[in-house]
Design a protein around this motif. Sequence first.
Motif, PDB file in Angstrom:
ATOM      1  N   ARG A   1     -28.263  -3.696  -7.434  1.00  0.00           N
ATOM      2  CA  ARG A   1     -25.917  -4.496  -7.772  1.00  0.00           C
ATOM      3  C   ARG A   1     -25.447  -4.586  -6.806  1.00  0.00           C
ATOM      4  O   ARG A   1     -25.749  -3.873  -5.970  1.00  0.00           O
ATOM      5  N   LEU A   2     -24.538  -4.934  -6.535  1.00  0.00           N
ATOM      6  CA  LEU A   2     -23.874  -5.316  -5.013  1.00  0.00           C
ATOM      7  C   LEU A   2     -23.196  -4.004  -5.074  1.00  0.00           C
ATOM      8  O   LEU A   2     -22.114  -3.299  -5.624  1.00  0.00           O
ATOM      9  N   ASN A   3     -23.000  -3.372  -3.911  1.00  0.00           N
ATOM     10  CA  ASN A   3     -22.790  -2.317  -3.219  1.00  0.00           C
ATOM     11  C   ASN A   3     -21.156  -2.228  -2.650  1.00  0.00           C
ATOM     12  O   ASN A   3     -20.793  -2.842  -1.706  1.00  0.00           O
ATOM     13  N   GLY A   4     -20.562  -2.701  -3.476  1.00  0.00           N
ATOM     14  CA  GLY A   4     -19.045  -2.998  -3.901  1.00  0.00           C
ATOM     15  C   GLY A   4     -18.020  -2.594  -2.732  1.00  0.00           C
ATOM     16  O   GLY A   4     -17.587  -3.022  -1.316  1.00  0.00           O
ATOM     17  N   GLU A   5     -18.458  -1.201  -2.711  1.00  0.00           N
ATOM     18  CA  GLU A   5     -17.969  -0.071  -1.145  1.00  0.00           C
ATOM     19  C   GLU A   5     -18.354  -0.278  -0.203  1.00  0.00           C
ATOM     20  O   GLU A   5     -17.621  -0.548   1.314  1.00  0.00           O
ATOM     21  N   HIS A   6     -19.792  -1.177   0.105  1.00  0.00           N
ATOM     22  CA  HIS A   6     -19.919  -1.041   1.305  1.00  0.00           C
ATOM     23  C   HIS A   6     -19.433  -2.373   1.763  1.00  0.00           C
ATOM     24  O   HIS A   6     -19.092  -2.982   3.265  1.00  0.00           O
ATOM     25  N   VAL A   7     -19.583  -3.664   0.920  1.00  0.00           N
ATOM     26  CA  VAL A   7     -18.984  -4.647   1.299  1.00  0.00           C
ATOM     27  C   VAL A   7     -17.741  -4.420   1.760  1.00  0.00           C
ATOM     28  O   VAL A   7     -17.120  -4.649   2.978  1.00  0.00           O
ATOM     29  N   GLN A   8     -16.645  -4.198   1.108  1.00  0.00           N
ATOM     30  CA  GLN A   8     -15.693  -3.815   1.411  1.00  0.00           C
ATOM     31  C   GLN A   8     -14.824  -2.765   2.971  1.00  0.00           C
ATOM     32  O   GLN A   8     -14.525  -3.345   3.606  1.00  0.00           O
ATOM     33  N   ARG A   9     -15.632  -2.339   3.256  1.00  0.00           N
ATOM     34  CA  ARG A   9     -16.201  -1.765   4.569  1.00  0.00           C
ATOM     35  C   ARG A   9     -16.323  -2.372   5.140  1.00  0.00           C
ATOM     36  O   ARG A   9     -15.913  -2.451   6.355  1.00  0.00           O
ATOM     37  N   SER A  10     -17.298  -3.011   5.502  1.00  0.00           N
ATOM     38  CA  SER A  10     -17.577  -4.179   6.290  1.00  0.00           C
ATOM     39  C   SER A  10     -16.460  -4.936   6.772  1.00  0.00           C
ATOM     40  O   SER A  10     -16.334  -5.630   7.469  1.00  0.00           O
ATOM     41  N   LYS A  11     -16.120  -5.280   5.431  1.00  0.00           N
ATOM     42  CA  LYS A  11     -14.212  -6.311   5.622  1.00  0.00           C
ATOM     43  C   LYS A  11     -13.117  -5.206   6.378  1.00  0.00           C
ATOM     44  O   LYS A  11     -13.341  -5.877   6.928  1.00  0.00           O
ATOM     45  N   LEU A  12     -13.316  -4.189   5.865  1.00  0.00           N
ATOM     46  CA  LEU A  12     -12.422  -3.754   7.211  1.00  0.00           C
ATOM     47  C   LEU A  12     -12.179  -3.770   7.800  1.00  0.00           C
ATOM     48  O   LEU A  12     -11.691  -4.192   9.224  1.00  0.00           O
ATOM     49  N   ARG A  13     -14.336  -3.204   8.174  1.00  0.00           N
ATOM     50  CA  ARG A  13     -14.013  -2.895   9.704  1.00  0.00           C
ATOM     51  C   ARG A  13     -13.977  -4.541  10.250  1.00  0.00           C
ATOM     52  O   ARG A  13     -13.664  -4.326  11.922  1.00  0.00           O
ATOM     53  N   VAL A  14     -14.875  -5.668  10.111  1.00  0.00           N
ATOM     54  CA  VAL A  14     -14.142  -6.858  10.803  1.00  0.00           C
ATOM     55  C   VAL A  14     -12.624  -7.002  10.687  1.00  0.00           C
ATOM     56  O   VAL A  14     -12.677  -8.084  11.554  1.00  0.00           O
ATOM     57  N   GLU A  15     -12.323  -7.313   9.720  1.00  0.00           N
ATOM     58  CA  GLU A  15     -11.015  -6.934  10.089  1.00  0.00           C
ATOM     59  C   GLU A  15     -10.119  -6.346  10.512  1.00  0.00           C
ATOM     60  O   GLU A  15      -8.999  -6.769  10.762  1.00  0.00           O
ATOM     61  N   THR A  16     -10.273  -5.257  10.749  1.00  0.00           N
ATOM     62  CA  THR A  16      -9.130  -4.419  12.025  1.00  0.00           C
ATOM     63  C   THR A  16      -9.828  -4.715  12.879  1.00  0.00           C
ATOM     64  O   THR A  16      -8.810  -5.172  14.131  1.00  0.00           O
ATOM     65  N   ARG A  17     -10.906  -4.896  13.992  1.00  0.00           N
ATOM     66  CA  ARG A  17     -11.113  -5.911  14.931  1.00  0.00           C
ATOM     67  C   ARG A  17     -10.293  -7.432  15.275  1.00  0.00           C
ATOM     68  O   ARG A  17     -10.201  -6.818  16.662  1.00  0.00           O
ATOM     69  N   LEU A  18      -9.996  -8.251  14.203  1.00  0.00           N
ATOM     70  CA  LEU A  18      -9.756  -9.101  14.678  1.00  0.00           C
ATOM     71  C   LEU A  18      -8.346  -8.638  14.658  1.00  0.00           C
ATOM     72  O   LEU A  18      -7.826  -9.514  15.464  1.00  0.00           O
ATOM     73  N   LYS A  19      -8.250  -7.926  13.987  1.00  0.00           N
ATOM     74  CA  LYS A  19      -6.403  -8.095  13.988  1.00  0.00           C
ATOM     75  C   LYS A  19      -6.246  -6.968  15.546  1.00  0.00           C
ATOM     76  O   LYS A  19      -5.402  -7.656  16.256  1.00  0.00           O
TER      77      LYS A  19
END
Length: 168
Positions: free
Chosen positions: A96-114
């Motif tokens: 099953r998809l580990n949504g928490e990990h996927v969202q954390r990765s997305k947050l890490r990328v978005e934070t760096r880009l911002k």
Amino acid sequence: MPKLVLNRSIEDAILEEVSDGIPLAEACRKHGVGRTTIYDRRDADKEFAERLARARELGEDAILEETLDIADDATNDWMMRTGRDDEHDEQGVGWRLNGEHVQRSKLRVETRLKLLAVWNPKKFGSKVDVTSGGEQIKSADDISTMTRLASLAASLQGRIDEPSDDAE
């Protein structure tokens, strides 16, 4: 902890870390130097200011590359579900998809880009180039026209994406 006196080897070490994408505050803490010491040095020494600017530029590129690594790393995106003792468990055993990990990765990328966009808006900021034939739009009428054109383009795109009844 007393702050160390800034010397060339400490400067070099801090600038090396900054060029690797390590935040200046973190590099300064590691070497026992206050950020204000670095800023004072930058303001007093043009050559050091240029070295710091270059280190920051390289560090921004390192952070940008890191966003690709984070986005491409699928480690822990999926987890093995072992099921529950409850026989009414509809999902059962499997992956099953580990949504928490996927969202954390997305947050890490978005934070760096911002952060990159804030630190260097000219290079990393999101900008809309509202030009007409290579010339800058200057008047409100031109902006209004561009807004109407953008709206028209969006509505046409919707029509292109929708399947046509005539196609059958």
